[in-house]
Design a protein around this motif. Structure first.
Motif, PDB file in Angstrom:
ATOM      1  N   VAL A   1       0.840  -1.201   0.000  1.00 22.59           N
ATOM      2  CA  VAL A   1       0.000   0.000   0.000  1.00 22.59           C
ATOM      3  C   VAL A   1       0.877   1.254   0.000  1.00 22.59           C
ATOM      4  CG1 VAL A   1      -1.762   1.283   1.259  1.00 22.59           C
ATOM      5  CG2 VAL A   1      -1.885  -1.201   1.138  1.00 22.59           C
TER       6      VAL A   1
ATOM      7  N   MET B   1       2.174   1.976  -3.426  1.00 20.92           N
ATOM      8  CA  MET B   1       1.199   2.654  -4.279  1.00 20.92           C
ATOM      9  C   MET B   1       1.074   4.124  -3.889  1.00 20.92           C
ATOM     10  SD  MET B   1      -1.806  -0.173  -4.734  1.00 20.92           S
ATOM     11  CE  MET B   1      -1.624  -1.455  -3.536  1.00 20.92           C
ATOM     12  N   MET B   2       1.201   4.412  -2.602  1.00 20.33           N
ATOM     13  CA  MET B   2       1.076   5.810  -2.170  1.00 20.33           C
ATOM     14  C   MET B   2       2.288   6.632  -2.595  1.00 20.33           C
ATOM     15  SD  MET B   2      -0.903   5.678   1.462  1.00 20.33           S
ATOM     16  CE  MET B   2       0.486   5.333   2.465  1.00 20.33           C
TER      17      MET B   2
ATOM     18  N   LEU C   1       0.826   9.265  -9.678  1.00 16.46           N
ATOM     19  CA  LEU C   1      -0.538   8.921  -9.278  1.00 16.46           C
ATOM     20  C   LEU C   1      -0.688   8.704  -7.779  1.00 16.46           C
ATOM     21  CD1 LEU C   1      -1.168   6.345 -12.145  1.00 16.46           C
ATOM     22  CD2 LEU C   1      -1.830   8.747 -12.088  1.00 16.46           C
TER      23      LEU C   1
ATOM     24  N   VAL D   1      -1.044   9.065  -3.794  1.00 14.87           N
ATOM     25  CA  VAL D   1      -1.864   9.977  -3.002  1.00 14.87           C
ATOM     26  C   VAL D   1      -0.978  10.920  -2.181  1.00 14.87           C
ATOM     27  CG1 VAL D   1      -2.113   8.434  -1.015  1.00 14.87           C
ATOM     28  CG2 VAL D   1      -3.917  10.079  -1.515  1.00 14.87           C
TER      29      VAL D   1
ATOM     30  N   TYR E   1      -0.061  13.981  -4.107  1.00 14.92           N
ATOM     31  CA  TYR E   1      -1.266  14.809  -4.232  1.00 14.92           C
ATOM     32  C   TYR E   1      -1.456  15.627  -2.951  1.00 14.92           C
ATOM     33  CZ  TYR E   1      -6.109  16.205  -4.103  1.00 14.92           C
ATOM     34  OH  TYR E   1      -7.243  16.948  -3.975  1.00 14.92           O
TER      35      TYR E   1
ATOM     36  N   TRP F   1       6.310   4.604  11.155  1.00 15.96           N
ATOM     37  CA  TRP F   1       4.867   4.371  11.183  1.00 15.96           C
ATOM     38  C   TRP F   1       4.569   3.002  11.782  1.00 15.96           C
ATOM     39  CZ3 TRP F   1       1.986   0.625   8.474  1.00 15.96           C
ATOM     40  CH2 TRP F   1       0.603   0.806   8.457  1.00 15.96           C
TER      41      TRP F   1
ATOM     42  N   VAL G   1      -3.779   4.925   6.572  1.00 15.80           N
ATOM     43  CA  VAL G   1      -3.171   3.984   5.628  1.00 15.80           C
ATOM     44  C   VAL G   1      -4.119   2.807   5.380  1.00 15.80           C
ATOM     45  CG1 VAL G   1      -1.275   2.362   5.269  1.00 15.80           C
ATOM     46  CG2 VAL G   1      -0.801   4.644   6.132  1.00 15.80           C
ATOM     47  N   PHE G   2      -4.748   2.323   6.456  1.00 19.19           N
ATOM     48  CA  PHE G   2      -5.666   1.191   6.282  1.00 19.19           C
ATOM     49  C   PHE G   2      -6.926   1.619   5.540  1.00 19.19           C
ATOM     50  CE2 PHE G   2      -3.082  -0.152   9.923  1.00 19.19           C
ATOM     51  CZ  PHE G   2      -2.583  -1.317   9.379  1.00 19.19           C
TER      52      PHE G   2
ATOM     53  N   TRP H   1      -7.064   3.949   3.289  1.00 21.26           N
ATOM     54  CA  TRP H   1      -6.663   4.107   1.891  1.00 21.26           C
ATOM     55  C   TRP H   1      -6.586   2.740   1.204  1.00 21.26           C
ATOM     56  CZ3 TRP H   1      -7.349   7.230  -1.695  1.00 21.26           C
ATOM     57  CH2 TRP H   1      -6.562   7.266  -2.846  1.00 21.26           C
ATOM     58  N   MET H   2      -6.081   1.752   1.947  1.00 23.90           N
ATOM     59  CA  MET H   2      -6.027   0.375   1.456  1.00 23.90           C
ATOM     60  C   MET H   2      -7.444  -0.097   1.104  1.00 23.90           C
ATOM     61  SD  MET H   2      -4.386  -2.511   3.835  1.00 23.90           S
ATOM     62  CE  MET H   2      -3.452  -3.874   3.274  1.00 23.90           C
TER      63      MET H   2
ATOM     64  N   LEU I   1      -8.734   1.809  -2.005  1.00 26.03           N
ATOM     65  CA  LEU I   1      -8.174   1.279  -3.254  1.00 26.03           C
ATOM     66  C   LEU I   1      -8.839  -0.036  -3.645  1.00 26.03           C
ATOM     67  CD1 LEU I   1      -4.336   1.821  -2.663  1.00 26.03           C
ATOM     68  CD2 LEU I   1      -5.682   2.917  -4.451  1.00 26.03           C
TER      69      LEU I   1
ATOM     70  N   THR J   1      -6.562   5.175 -10.641  1.00 22.21           N
ATOM     71  CA  THR J   1      -5.441   5.849 -11.281  1.00 22.21           C
ATOM     72  C   THR J   1      -5.825   7.284 -11.663  1.00 22.21           C
ATOM     73  OG1 THR J   1      -6.137   4.815 -13.337  1.00 22.21           O
ATOM     74  CG2 THR J   1      -4.320   3.782 -12.174  1.00 22.21           C
ATOM     75  N   ALA J   2      -6.931   7.772 -11.124  1.00 22.42           N
ATOM     76  CA  ALA J   2      -7.349   9.140 -11.417  1.00 22.42           C
ATOM     77  C   ALA J   2      -6.475  10.124 -10.642  1.00 22.42           C
ATOM     78  CB  ALA J   2      -8.808   9.334 -11.033  1.00 22.42           C
ATOM     79  N   PHE J   3      -6.257  11.292 -11.238  1.00 23.69           N
ATOM     80  CA  PHE J   3      -5.545  12.336 -10.525  1.00 23.69           C
ATOM     81  C   PHE J   3      -6.253  13.655 -10.762  1.00 23.69           C
ATOM     82  CE2 PHE J   3      -2.198  15.163  -9.208  1.00 23.69           C
ATOM     83  CZ  PHE J   3      -1.554  14.445  -8.214  1.00 23.69           C
ATOM     84  N   PRO J   4      -6.667  14.353  -9.725  1.00 20.11           N
ATOM     85  CA  PRO J   4      -6.523  14.045  -8.304  1.00 20.11           C
ATOM     86  C   PRO J   4      -7.238  12.762  -7.890  1.00 20.11           C
ATOM     87  CG  PRO J   4      -8.030  15.900  -8.648  1.00 20.11           C
ATOM     88  CD  PRO J   4      -7.405  15.610  -9.951  1.00 20.11           C
ATOM     89  N   PRO J   5      -6.731  12.107  -6.844  1.00 15.89           N
ATOM     90  CA  PRO J   5      -7.271  10.803  -6.440  1.00 15.89           C
ATOM     91  C   PRO J   5      -8.729  10.881  -6.010  1.00 15.89           C
ATOM     92  CG  PRO J   5      -5.230  11.316  -5.258  1.00 15.89           C
ATOM     93  CD  PRO J   5      -5.651  12.567  -5.955  1.00 15.89           C
TER      94      PRO J   5
ATOM     95  N   PHE K   1     -11.211   9.656  -3.315  1.00 25.67           N
ATOM     96  CA  PHE K   1     -11.032   9.122  -1.966  1.00 25.67           C
ATOM     97  C   PHE K   1     -12.130   8.145  -1.576  1.00 25.67           C
ATOM     98  CE2 PHE K   1      -8.268  12.783  -1.926  1.00 25.67           C
ATOM     99  CZ  PHE K   1      -7.170  12.297  -1.232  1.00 25.67           C
TER     100      PHE K   1
ATOM    101  N   TRP L   1      -3.839  -1.680  -9.381  1.00 25.92           N
ATOM    102  CA  TRP L   1      -3.839  -1.386  -7.951  1.00 25.92           C
ATOM    103  C   TRP L   1      -5.016  -1.990  -7.206  1.00 25.92           C
ATOM    104  CZ3 TRP L   1      -2.043   4.412  -7.215  1.00 25.92           C
ATOM    105  CH2 TRP L   1      -0.710   4.503  -7.660  1.00 25.92           C
TER     106      TRP L   1
ATOM    107  N   LEU M   1      -4.540  -5.647  -6.240  1.00 23.34           N
ATOM    108  CA  LEU M   1      -3.399  -5.730  -5.340  1.00 23.34           C
ATOM    109  C   LEU M   1      -3.792  -5.277  -3.922  1.00 23.34           C
ATOM    110  CD1 LEU M   1      -0.492  -6.507  -5.278  1.00 23.34           C
ATOM    111  CD2 LEU M   1       0.150  -4.226  -6.036  1.00 23.34           C
ATOM    112  N   ALA M   2      -4.508  -4.143  -3.858  1.00 26.07           N
ATOM    113  CA  ALA M   2      -4.957  -3.651  -2.557  1.00 26.07           C
ATOM    114  C   ALA M   2      -5.948  -4.630  -1.929  1.00 26.07           C
ATOM    115  CB  ALA M   2      -5.586  -2.275  -2.703  1.00 26.07           C
TER     116      ALA M   2
END
Lengths: 306, 273
Positions: A137, A140-141, A146, A148, A151, A180, B25-26, B28-29, B32, B41-45, B47, B236, B239-240
């Protein structure tokens, strides 16, 4: 048969001391099964590694005794010497940041506040989670376009970072993940220390009108210092041994710019199958860890004596 | 001690700052894993997944032998934990009773030894014994993690138990084995629970032993998620999702058993590998 003999033999009155010794020896039987397992999977590898470290042996090849050649080879092996530097750089940072944050966190979690139990549980999740999973994870960040994190940086007006894609930022970035992940362990050990502190010095200090900050510096910190040192020693050992997150996130790269001893060792043993040299590296690596541990412990003993 | 409003607010703020990285972090996991590839894969992400999709999880199971890897992980972690309990609980008792400090020191030296240093010799040994390709080598190497954890936690626990009950049993003619089984063992149940949880979690999480020893059909979950998914599909979302599936049992166990886990970690500072 033996039971029969035992009944005729006059019972010899054993002294309390003898009986205790006898019991102690009999209790050792409890240790035998674990002892066999430990001998097979822990002690055997130690001895085998020592033996292999003076051999020239590649998997599938012949074995020849080469004396200390594997050890002298390290002195001129630039990649090895860089690996030591990377390891020490990583370790110093990965001890300092988690220790400072861990102590702060322990002081916070030692106060009473609503939902404290839940907050503490969430706080320790990073150290319990599967390292490979969280490392993926983080990878990917860290993605430069891309991800986060970049960003978030740019959205608060900061320049994007190269994270693990540049040799200058890769080790600090890996330290961030390590911080962390392992700050919670420091927090738990120090929190255990804080919970055991006596209340009297604080009452006396309150009567003398000491501020909270003075109480922390003059009373809490000295009393809890032994716990901080234990946490620090464990942290240093774990940072020296760090593998999973570095292996998954940077793989030692870019190039070999974040290759620590553990990663280099992995390459020598399981990519080049140079078992003799890898074994010598293991021995040096182990001595390095032992030295750091003993150094920190002697400081701890000195601090305790002072 | 009475605290001012300002220091209360300061405390809340500090706690939020400390806890946020852990939870984010979790989250975000999770985010994803619940989004389609365009959103990931969009930018801005993006959420919040809108709408959330389980396609990534279905994908993980359909395109991989994820069930096989899960079974491997379960066999290895349970096997290594049960074996460690069988030898480690009596050992912890014996060391505590016989005050065998040397054995405890050995466990501590094992704690500071890098995991890879066990692997080189054991890897060769398993090759010579022709055991590669089975789960046994992985299970055996996991004993390097689980046995020290169990022994260490149990020494601490048995040392904390009052000895009077067992002495009473011994005076009544019980053998030391009976005293252990019928008196000490039931009292030690909380300690055994702590040792079991920690040993299981650190075995489940272990990556380094599996990555060297596992073949195609003997991968444990952490090895599979690294080996298979990262190379065969770079997207992603799956994988996530796979990463989340691997770590979810551990996270749930931590949330449910946090008291035992905190007690065990505070006492021993144990960590595997």
């Amino acid at each position: 048969m033996s039971a029969h003999v035992a009944t005729i033999a006059p019972a010899k009155p054993a002294t309390a001391h003898q009986r205790r010794r006898n019991y102690a020896r009999r209790y050792r039987l409890f240790i035998v099964p674990a002892g066999i397992v430990v001998a097979a999977v822990i002690v055997f590898p130690w001895l085998f590694t020592l033996f292999m470290s003076v051999q020239d042996f590649h998997v599938g090849g012949a074995m020849t005794f080469v004396g200390l050649a594997n050890y002298t080879r390290m002195l001129s092996d630039e990649r090895f010497l860089w690996a030591i530097l990377h390891t020490l750089y990583f370790t110093v940072l990965a001890v300092i940041f988690p220790t400072i944050l861990g102590v702060i966190a322990a002081v916070c979690f030692n106060q009473r506040f609503p939902l404290r139990g839940l907050a503490r549980t969430i706080f320790i999740l990073p150290m319990m989670a599967t390292p490979v999973a969280v490392a993926l994870v983080w990878t990917m960040m860290f993605h430069p376009q891309l991800g986060v994190l970049n960003y978030l940086l740019t959205s608060i007006g900061l320049p994007p970072s190269t994270w693990v894609y540049d040799s200058a930022t890769v080790i600090p970035t890996l330290v961030m993940v390590e911080t962390w992940q392992w700050t919670p362990l420091i927090m738990l050990i120090v929190l255990g220390g804080l919970a055991s502190l006596p209340q009297d010095p604080y009452e006396a200090a309150a009567l003398d009108g000491a501020s909270a900050w003075q109480c922390f510096i003059k009373i809490t910190l000295p009393l809890v210092w032994p716990f901080i040192m234990v946490a620090l020693v464990l942290r240093a050992v774990d940072a020296l041994k760090a593998f999973d997150t570095i292996f998954v996130i940077s793989g030692g790269g870019p190039g070999t710019s974040s290759e620590t001893l553990n990663l280099y060792l992995y390459q020598e043993a399981f990519a080049y199958y140079d078992i003799g040299y890898a074994s010598a590296i293991v021995v040096v690596f182990f001595v390095l860890i032992l030295l750091v541990t003993l150094l920190l412990m002697s400081r701890r003993a000195k601090a305790a004596a002072a | 001690m009475k605290q001012s409003l300002a220091s209360r607010l300061g405390l809340y703020f500090s706690v939020i700052v400390l806890v946020s990285p852990a939870i984010l972090v979790f989250l975000w996991m999770l985010s994803l894993s619940l989004k389609n590839e365009a959103d990931n894969t969009a930018f801005p992400p993006v959420f919040i997944p809108n709408p959330p999709t389980l396609a990534n999880f279905i994908d993980v199971f359909e395109r991989n032998d994820f069930v096989e890897y899960t079974i491997n992980s379960v066999i290895v972690s349970f096997g290594a934990t049960i074996a460690a309990l069988l030898v480690g609980v009596p050992a912890g008792y014996g060391i505590a009773k016989a005050k065998a400090g040397g054995s405890a020191a050995l466990i501590l030296v094992a704690r500071i030894t890098p995991g890879l240093s066990y692997l080189v010799p054991l890897f060769l040994l398993f090759q010579w014994l022709n055991l590669t390709g089975t789960l046994l080598p992985i299970l055996i190497t996991h004993l390097v993690i689980t046995v020290p954890i169990v022994v260490y936690v149990m020494i601490g626990f048995f040392e904390g138990l009052p000895g009077e009950l067992e002495e009473a049993a011994l005076v009544d003619g019980a053998t030391i084995w009976q005293a252990f089984r019928t008196v000490a063992l039931p009292l030690a149940r909380p300690g055994i629970v702590v040792a079991t949880i920690l040993s299981f979690i650190f075995s489940w999480n272990n990556f380094i032993f599996g990555v060297v020893l596992a073949g195609r059909h003997t991968r444990t979950l952490p090895v599979a998620v690294y080996n298979v998914l990262t190379f065969e599909q770079i997207s992603w979302g799956p994988l996530a999702a796979a990463a989340l599936l691997v770590t979810a049992p551990v996270l749930i166990l931590t949330l449910l058993m946090q008291k035992e886990i905190v007690a065990g970690l505070t006492a021993g500072g144990v960590k595997g590998g």
